[in-house]
Design a protein around this motif. Structure first.
Motif, PDB file in Angstrom:
ATOM      1  N   TYR A 116      45.033  39.582  31.854  1.00  0.00           N
ATOM      2  CA  TYR A 116      44.016  39.172  30.898  1.00  0.00           C
ATOM      3  C   TYR A 116      44.472  39.609  29.514  1.00  0.00           C
ATOM      4  O   TYR A 116      45.282  40.523  29.370  1.00  0.00           O
ATOM      5  CB  TYR A 116      42.658  39.799  31.251  1.00  0.00           C
ATOM      6  CG  TYR A 116      42.061  39.218  32.514  1.00  0.00           C
ATOM      7  CD1 TYR A 116      41.350  38.025  32.484  1.00  0.00           C
ATOM      8  CD2 TYR A 116      42.231  39.865  33.733  1.00  0.00           C
ATOM      9  CE1 TYR A 116      40.813  37.488  33.654  1.00  0.00           C
ATOM     10  CE2 TYR A 116      41.695  39.337  34.901  1.00  0.00           C
ATOM     11  CZ  TYR A 116      40.989  38.142  34.857  1.00  0.00           C
ATOM     12  OH  TYR A 116      40.461  37.607  36.005  1.00  0.00           O
ATOM     13  N   GLY A 169      38.821  45.401  42.330  1.00  0.00           N
ATOM     14  CA  GLY A 169      39.795  45.458  41.242  1.00  0.00           C
ATOM     15  C   GLY A 169      41.206  45.097  41.667  1.00  0.00           C
ATOM     16  O   GLY A 169      42.134  45.149  40.854  1.00  0.00           O
ATOM     17  N   SER A 170      41.403  44.704  42.938  1.00  0.00           N
ATOM     18  CA  SER A 170      42.762  44.387  43.401  1.00  0.00           C
ATOM     19  C   SER A 170      43.219  43.006  42.926  1.00  0.00           C
ATOM     20  O   SER A 170      44.398  42.676  43.030  1.00  0.00           O
ATOM     21  CB  SER A 170      42.836  44.465  44.931  1.00  0.00           C
ATOM     22  OG  SER A 170      41.937  43.549  45.515  1.00  0.00           O
ATOM     23  N   ARG A 181      40.790  45.888  47.882  1.00  0.00           N
ATOM     24  CA  ARG A 181      39.780  46.769  47.290  1.00  0.00           C
ATOM     25  C   ARG A 181      39.256  46.165  45.989  1.00  0.00           C
ATOM     26  O   ARG A 181      39.841  45.222  45.451  1.00  0.00           O
ATOM     27  CB  ARG A 181      40.372  48.160  47.040  1.00  0.00           C
ATOM     28  CG  ARG A 181      41.600  48.153  46.147  1.00  0.00           C
ATOM     29  CD  ARG A 181      41.823  49.508  45.488  1.00  0.00           C
ATOM     30  NE  ARG A 181      41.898  50.609  46.443  1.00  0.00           N
ATOM     31  CZ  ARG A 181      43.026  51.160  46.879  1.00  0.00           C
ATOM     32  NH1 ARG A 181      44.201  50.692  46.466  1.00  0.00           N
ATOM     33  NH2 ARG A 181      43.005  52.170  47.710  1.00  0.00           N
ATOM     34  N   VAL A 203      47.598  41.995  36.178  1.00  0.00           N
ATOM     35  CA  VAL A 203      46.727  42.055  37.355  1.00  0.00           C
ATOM     36  C   VAL A 203      47.522  41.619  38.582  1.00  0.00           C
ATOM     37  O   VAL A 203      47.476  42.245  39.633  1.00  0.00           O
ATOM     38  CB  VAL A 203      45.487  41.159  37.163  1.00  0.00           C
ATOM     39  CG1 VAL A 203      44.625  41.157  38.425  1.00  0.00           C
ATOM     40  CG2 VAL A 203      44.661  41.627  35.969  1.00  0.00           C
ATOM     41  N   LYS A 238      41.325  39.896  43.639  1.00  0.00           N
ATOM     42  CA  LYS A 238      40.873  38.779  44.488  1.00  0.00           C
ATOM     43  C   LYS A 238      40.269  37.662  43.640  1.00  0.00           C
ATOM     44  O   LYS A 238      40.609  36.484  43.794  1.00  0.00           O
ATOM     45  CB  LYS A 238      39.822  39.254  45.507  1.00  0.00           C
ATOM     46  CG  LYS A 238      40.324  40.317  46.467  1.00  0.00           C
ATOM     47  CD  LYS A 238      39.264  40.715  47.481  1.00  0.00           C
ATOM     48  CE  LYS A 238      38.039  41.396  46.888  1.00  0.00           C
ATOM     49  NZ  LYS A 238      38.320  42.677  46.203  1.00  0.00           N
ATOM     50  N   THR A 239      39.346  38.038  42.761  1.00  0.00           N
ATOM     51  CA  THR A 239      38.684  37.027  41.929  1.00  0.00           C
ATOM     52  C   THR A 239      39.694  36.351  41.013  1.00  0.00           C
ATOM     53  O   THR A 239      39.687  35.117  40.853  1.00  0.00           O
ATOM     54  CB  THR A 239      37.546  37.682  41.115  1.00  0.00           C
ATOM     55  OG1 THR A 239      36.573  38.186  42.033  1.00  0.00           O
ATOM     56  CG2 THR A 239      36.884  36.694  40.167  1.00  0.00           C
ATOM     57  N   THR A 240      40.590  37.130  40.432  1.00  0.00           N
ATOM     58  CA  THR A 240      41.621  36.571  39.554  1.00  0.00           C
ATOM     59  C   THR A 240      42.481  35.568  40.326  1.00  0.00           C
ATOM     60  O   THR A 240      42.754  34.456  39.843  1.00  0.00           O
ATOM     61  CB  THR A 240      42.504  37.704  38.993  1.00  0.00           C
ATOM     62  OG1 THR A 240      41.660  38.652  38.329  1.00  0.00           O
ATOM     63  CG2 THR A 240      43.544  37.168  38.024  1.00  0.00           C
TER      64      THR A 240
HETATM   65  N1  LIG Z   1      37.598  38.800  32.314  1.00  0.00           N
HETATM   66  C1  LIG Z   1      38.374  39.885  32.406  1.00  0.00           C
HETATM   67  N2  LIG Z   1      38.941  40.453  31.317  1.00  0.00           N
HETATM   68  C2  LIG Z   1      39.749  41.531  31.409  1.00  0.00           C
HETATM   69  N3  LIG Z   1      40.050  42.138  32.578  1.00  0.00           N
HETATM   70  C3  LIG Z   1      39.514  41.625  33.710  1.00  0.00           C
HETATM   71  C4  LIG Z   1      38.657  40.483  33.685  1.00  0.00           C
HETATM   72  N4  LIG Z   1      38.299  40.212  34.961  1.00  0.00           N
HETATM   73  C5  LIG Z   1      38.898  41.126  35.733  1.00  0.00           C
HETATM   74  N5  LIG Z   1      39.638  41.990  34.989  1.00  0.00           N
HETATM   75  C6  LIG Z   1      40.464  43.097  35.501  1.00  0.00           C
HETATM   76  O1  LIG Z   1      41.429  42.549  36.379  1.00  0.00           O
HETATM   77  C7  LIG Z   1      41.594  43.375  37.534  1.00  0.00           C
HETATM   78  C8  LIG Z   1      41.340  42.557  38.793  1.00  0.00           C
HETATM   79  O2  LIG Z   1      39.975  42.188  38.820  1.00  0.00           O
HETATM   80  P1  LIG Z   1      39.374  41.140  39.852  1.00  0.00           P
HETATM   81  O3  LIG Z   1      40.278  39.978  39.948  1.00  0.00           O
HETATM   82  O4  LIG Z   1      37.963  40.911  39.464  1.00  0.00           O
HETATM   83  O5  LIG Z   1      39.461  41.980  41.232  1.00  0.00           O
HETATM   84  P2  LIG Z   1      38.552  41.911  42.550  1.00  0.00           P
HETATM   85  O6  LIG Z   1      37.910  40.580  42.584  1.00  0.00           O
HETATM   86  O7  LIG Z   1      39.514  42.151  43.679  1.00  0.00           O
HETATM   87  O8  LIG Z   1      37.551  43.033  42.457  1.00  0.00           O
HETATM   88  C9  LIG Z   1      40.671  44.561  37.358  1.00  0.00           C
HETATM   89  O9  LIG Z   1      41.412  45.619  36.833  1.00  0.00           O
HETATM   90  C10 LIG Z   1      39.642  44.053  36.352  1.00  0.00           C
HETATM   91  O10 LIG Z   1      39.151  45.111  35.591  1.00  0.00           O
END
Ligand SMILES: Nc1ncnc2c1ncn2[C@@H]1O[C@H](COP(=O)(O)OP(=O)(O)O)[C@@H](O)[C@H]1O
Ligand SMILES: [Mg+2]
Length: 287
Positions: free
Chosen positions: A16, A43-44, A41, A22, A46-48
Motif C-alpha cells: 500500500y 494482517g497476513s 493470521r 504486504v 488475505k484481503t489484499t
Molecule cells: N488500505 C490499506 N492501507 C494501508 N495498509 C493496509 C490497507 N489494508 C491493509 N493494510 C495492511 O496490509 C497488511 C495486510 O492486511 P490484509 O490484507 O487486510 O490482511 P488480512 O485480511 O489477512 O487480515 C496489514 O499489515 C494491513 O495493516
C-alpha cells in the motif's frame, strides 16, 4: 488436482502507498471447480490477495492471468474480469448502497448493459439462490446483519461470475446463519461456481474446502485441504492451530482405537461414525 487453472497471480508483489510490502513475489492459483479456503493470521494479506485476484488492486510487480491471459487494467479488461471474478467484501455495509435489496442486486447486471428482462431474470435467480426472494422490496437499512451479508453475496452472484470470492463470509453470523450460508455456497458450487473463501477458522476450512491455501511469510502453500491442514509446521508459520478433527484423528489412531489412513474426522458426524465403527469392530473408514 487436474482441474484447469482459471485465475493466477504470478510473482505478484504489492505494498500500500507508503506502507511496507504486504505480498512479495507471490504465486497463487485458483483452479476451476475447486472450493478453496484461504487461511492466515490477521494482517497476513488475505484481503489484499483477494482484492488483487478480483482486480480491485493491481500488483506492483508480477501479473494476474485469467486462463493464462494477462488481465488488462483498462475499462474493457476490468469489465471482462468482473464477469469472471466477483469479490464480496467482509463488511456488507461497505458493499450495499442502494435503497432496496432488489435495487442493490440489480446494480451490477444493469451496469453490464443487459436488457431489463435479463436483469430481472438475474435478480430473481440470485435472490432465490440466497434464499432472500421475500426481501426483494425491503429497504437495505432495515435488514439484519445476516440479511445484509446475503444481499451483498446476491449482488455478486447476479453477475454470474465463474469465481466467487468471499472475504470471511461467516464472520459475525450465528451458528444457524453459518450453516445456512455453507448450504447456500454448496448450491452455488453444484451449479459450477468456483468458490474461494478467506477464513481463519481451520475447522470450517477442513469441513468445507477441497483445497486450502495457507498464507505465511514465505508465501502461499496450497494443496488438498486434508493434507495442508494436517501440516503442523505450515499451520504454525501461518499462526494457526491444528483443526480439532485432525488432532482427534491422530489421538484415536495413536491409541489404536481406529485404523486406516482416512483423514479427519472433519465433522462431529464423521467422528461419531469413526467411533461407532471402532466400538462395533467394523471398518473404521471415514466416508
Ligand atoms: N488500505 C490499506 N492501507 C494501508 N495498509 C493496509 C490497507 N489494508 C491493509 N493494510 C495492511 O496490509 C497488511 C495486510 O492486511 P490484509 O490484507 O487486510 O490482511 P488480512 O485480511 O489477512 O487480515 C496489514 O499489515 C494491513 O495493516
Ligand atoms: Mg482481511
Amino acid at each position: 488436482m487436474s482441474e484447469s487453472v482459471l485465475l493466477a497471480l504470478r510473482g505478484a508483489s504489492f505494498a500500500y502507498e507508503d506502507g511496507p510490502p504486504v505480498l512479495g513475489g507471490l504465486d497463487f492459483e485458483v483452479r476451476e471447480g475447486r472450493a478453496l479456503a484461504l487461511l492466515g493470521r490477521n494482517g497476513s494479506g488475505k484481503t489484499t490477495l483477494m482484492r488483487l485476484l478480483s482486480g480491485g488492486l493491481r500488483p506492483d510487480d508480477g501479473e494476474l492471468t485469467v486462463e493464462g491471459r494477462p488481465v488488462r487494467y483498462d475499462r474493457t479488461g476490468l469489465t471482462a474480469l468482473r464477469t469472471t471474478v466477483q469479490l464480496v467484501v467482509q463488511d456488507p455495509d461497505d458493499q450495499l448502497f442502494a435503497a432496496s435489496v432488489g435495487q442493490d442486486v440489480s446494480f451490477g447486471p444493469l451496469n453490464l448493459g443487459l436488457s431489463d428482462t435479463e436483469v430481472r431474470a438475474r435478480v430473481a435467480e440470485s435472490l432465490a439462490a440466497l434464499d432472500i426472494t421475500a426481501l426483494a422490496d425491503r429497504p437495505t437499512h432495515l435488514l439484519s446483519y445476516g440479511q445484509r451479508k446475503r444481499t451483498a453475496i446476491a449482488g455478486a452472484v447476479a453477475m454470474r461470475p465463474r469465481v466467487l470470492i468471499l472475504d470471511e463470509p461467516t464472520a459475525g453470523l450465528d451458528p444457524d446463519g453459518q450453516e445456512r450460508l455453507l448450504a447456500t455456497l454448496d448450491g452455488l458450487r453444484e451449479n459450477g461456481t468456483t468458490v474461494v473463501m478467506a477464513t481463519h477458522d481451520v475447522d470450517l476450512a477442513l469441513r468445507w474446502a477441497d483445497d486450502a491455501a495457507l498464507l505465511t511469510p514465505s508465501g502461499a502453500h496450497t494443496g488438498p485441504a486434508a493434507d495442508v491442514l494436517a501440516r503442523t509446521d505450515l499451520l504454525a508459520a501461518a499462526g494457526l492451530r491444528l483443526p480439532w478433527g485432525v488432532a482427534v484423528g491422530r489421538l484415536l489412531r495413536a491409541q489404536g482405537l481406529v485404523t486406516g489412513s482416512a483423514v479427519g474426522p472433519r465433522s462431529p458426524e464423521e467422528l461419531a461414525a469413526l467411533v461407532t465403527a471402532s466400538v462395533t469392530g467394523g471398518d473404521a473408514h471415514v466416508p
